[in-house]
Design an enzyme around this catalytic site. Structure first.
Site, short mmCIF file in Angstrom:
data_model
loop_
_atom_site.label_atom_id
_atom_site.label_comp_id
_atom_site.label_asym_id
_atom_site.label_seq_id
_atom_site.Cartn_x
_atom_site.Cartn_y
_atom_site.Cartn_z
N LEU A 201 -50.91 29.25 17.47
CA LEU A 201 -51.51 29.07 16.14
C LEU A 201 -50.79 27.99 15.35
O LEU A 201 -49.56 27.88 15.38
CB LEU A 201 -51.46 30.41 15.38
CG LEU A 201 -52.19 31.59 16.05
CD1 LEU A 201 -52.10 32.83 15.17
CD2 LEU A 201 -53.65 31.26 16.36
N HIS A 202 -51.58 27.18 14.66
CA HIS A 202 -51.04 26.09 13.85
C HIS A 202 -51.72 26.11 12.48
O HIS A 202 -52.48 27.04 12.17
CB HIS A 202 -51.25 24.75 14.57
CG HIS A 202 -52.67 24.54 15.03
ND1 HIS A 202 -53.72 24.42 14.17
CD2 HIS A 202 -53.20 24.44 16.29
CE1 HIS A 202 -54.84 24.23 14.85
NE2 HIS A 202 -54.55 24.25 16.14
N HIS B 153 -55.45 26.89 12.29
CA HIS B 153 -55.77 28.33 12.41
C HIS B 153 -55.42 29.07 11.12
O HIS B 153 -56.14 29.96 10.67
CB HIS B 153 -54.99 28.96 13.56
CG HIS B 153 -55.32 28.42 14.91
ND1 HIS B 153 -54.40 27.76 15.69
CD2 HIS B 153 -56.48 28.45 15.63
CE1 HIS B 153 -54.97 27.41 16.83
NE2 HIS B 153 -56.22 27.79 16.82
N ASP C 176 -63.72 21.04 16.21
CA ASP C 176 -64.50 21.33 17.42
C ASP C 176 -65.99 21.37 17.03
O ASP C 176 -66.64 22.40 17.08
CB ASP C 176 -64.06 22.67 18.01
CG ASP C 176 -62.61 22.62 18.45
OD1 ASP C 176 -62.30 21.83 19.36
OD2 ASP C 176 -61.78 23.34 17.88
N VAL D 163 -57.90 20.44 9.44
CA VAL D 163 -56.62 20.33 8.75
C VAL D 163 -55.78 19.28 9.48
O VAL D 163 -55.72 19.28 10.71
CB VAL D 163 -55.88 21.69 8.72
CG1 VAL D 163 -54.54 21.55 8.00
CG2 VAL D 163 -56.75 22.73 8.04
O1 PAF Z 1 -61.73 27.01 19.71
C1 PAF Z 1 -61.14 27.81 20.45
O2 PAF Z 1 -59.94 28.08 20.29
C2 PAF Z 1 -61.90 28.47 21.58
O3 PAF Z 1 -62.82 27.61 22.14
C3 PAF Z 1 -62.56 29.81 21.17
C4 PAF Z 1 -63.62 29.61 20.10
C5 PAF Z 1 -61.50 30.76 20.64
C6 PAF Z 1 -63.24 30.44 22.37
O4 PAF Z 1 -62.33 30.68 23.39
#
Ligand code: PAF
Length: 298
Positions: free
Chosen positions: A39-40, A43, A157, A183
């Site tokens: 996590l960064h 997140h 994404d 971010v």
């Molecule tokens: O973006 C991500 O970290 C992944 O593609 C996800 C949405 C958690 C699915 O594994």
């Protein structure tokens, strides 16, 4: 100050289903932040948004093997469960779901979620065959099991966001898909778990990506609306980093991912490039995301 309580992750779909059902039956709203861990700050912003908007927040941490193709970086993908649990505790997350691959894909698993159309044929899909089948399947499993009111994803994404929005609508999951702004670190690079693998020289070259998007944003602000001229401008900037291998630069409609005929707020400008074995993606929504300049902070 009191120590944050240590979160013990739930490990099976049955445990997740049970906890989320308890939250719902108490009349509380639930936000889900699906992640692959490491996590960064990106997140963190998704988690904070869920905490602000929902009574309860769940974070899933699962490096999903089915969204990595052969030769991709599944084995090298950064993993830091203890640090992730600590961050979740500090932020006040209510539950963490960290299943094993066996719990998610037990023997005999045979149901895959596949979208159709340009959205899952182009760009990331073309460079990573099978990727969106893995993403769509795991996200559907999470939505079906947790039944959150809202699920939070990062705009970086962009194609994944469009895929998840589409599947949530098509499958009537009842979940609102919330897309949160990218971010950026203080040098302009979008936060990504993969950034940890960049040495200082690779990182310096990677900064051509946000710099190229900043140049595109400036050109658009100055009145440029031709997608091909914007693409060429970006390619020119990326070429200044000689070790950066460009997978694609594209200007697409943000919902369908069809090539855009005009650069506008309804488009996304996308870059995917590799540097020193690490693949990076970034995105600009023209007219909305102007925090690209180096030093903009995140
Ligand atoms: O973006 C991500 O970290 C992944 O593609 C996800 C949405 C958690 C699915 O594994």
């Amino acid at each position: 100050m009191a120590e944050p309580r240590r979160l013990t992750p739930l490990g099976t779909p049955a445990e997740l289903r049970g906890e989320c059902a308890r939250i719902r039956s108490a009349g509380q709203s639930l936000g889900l932040v699906p992640t692959m861990g490491a996590l960064h700050a990106g997140h963190r912003s998704l988690i904070l948004r869920s905490l602000a908007e929902c009574d309860r927040t769940a974070v899933s941490i699962f490096v999903n093997p089915t969204q990595f193709g052969p030769g991709e970086d599944f084995d090298r993908y950064p993993r830091s469960l203890e640090a992730d649990l600590l961050l979740c505790s500090e932020l006040g997350v209510d539950l963490v779901y960290a299943p094993t691959a066996e719990a998610m894909y037990p023997d005999g698993f045979a149901t895959w979620v596949n979208l159709r159309g340009v959205l899952v044929e182009t760009l990331e899909a073309a460079h990573r065959p099978g990727h969106f089948q893995g993403v769509a399947t795991v996200v559907t499993k999470l939505l079906v099991t947790a039944r959150p009111d809202r699920a939070y994803f990062g705009q970086k994404d962009a194609q994944q966001c469009a895929v998840v929005r589409r599947l949530a609508a098509d499958l009537d999951t009842g979940t609102e898909v919330v897309v949160c702004p990218t971010v950026r670190d203080s040098d302009g690079l979008a936060f990504s778990s993969r950034n940890a693998r960049l040495d200082p020289a690779a990182r310096r070259q990677a900064l051509a990506i946000p710099a190229a998007l900043a140049a595109a944003a400036a050109a658009h602000r100055a009145g440029e609306t031709d997608p091909e001229r914007i693409r060429r401008l970006i390619l020119g900037r990326l070429a200044e980093s000689p070790d950066l291998a460009v997978d694609y630069v594209a200007v697409v409609d943000a919902e369908t991912f069809e090539p855009a005929r005009q650069v506008s707020v309804r488009c996304e400008i996308l870059i995917a490039a590799r540097i020193a074995g690490t693949r990076l993606i970034d995105v600009l929504r023209p007219g909305t995301d102007e925090r690209l300049a180096v030093g903009a902070g995140g």
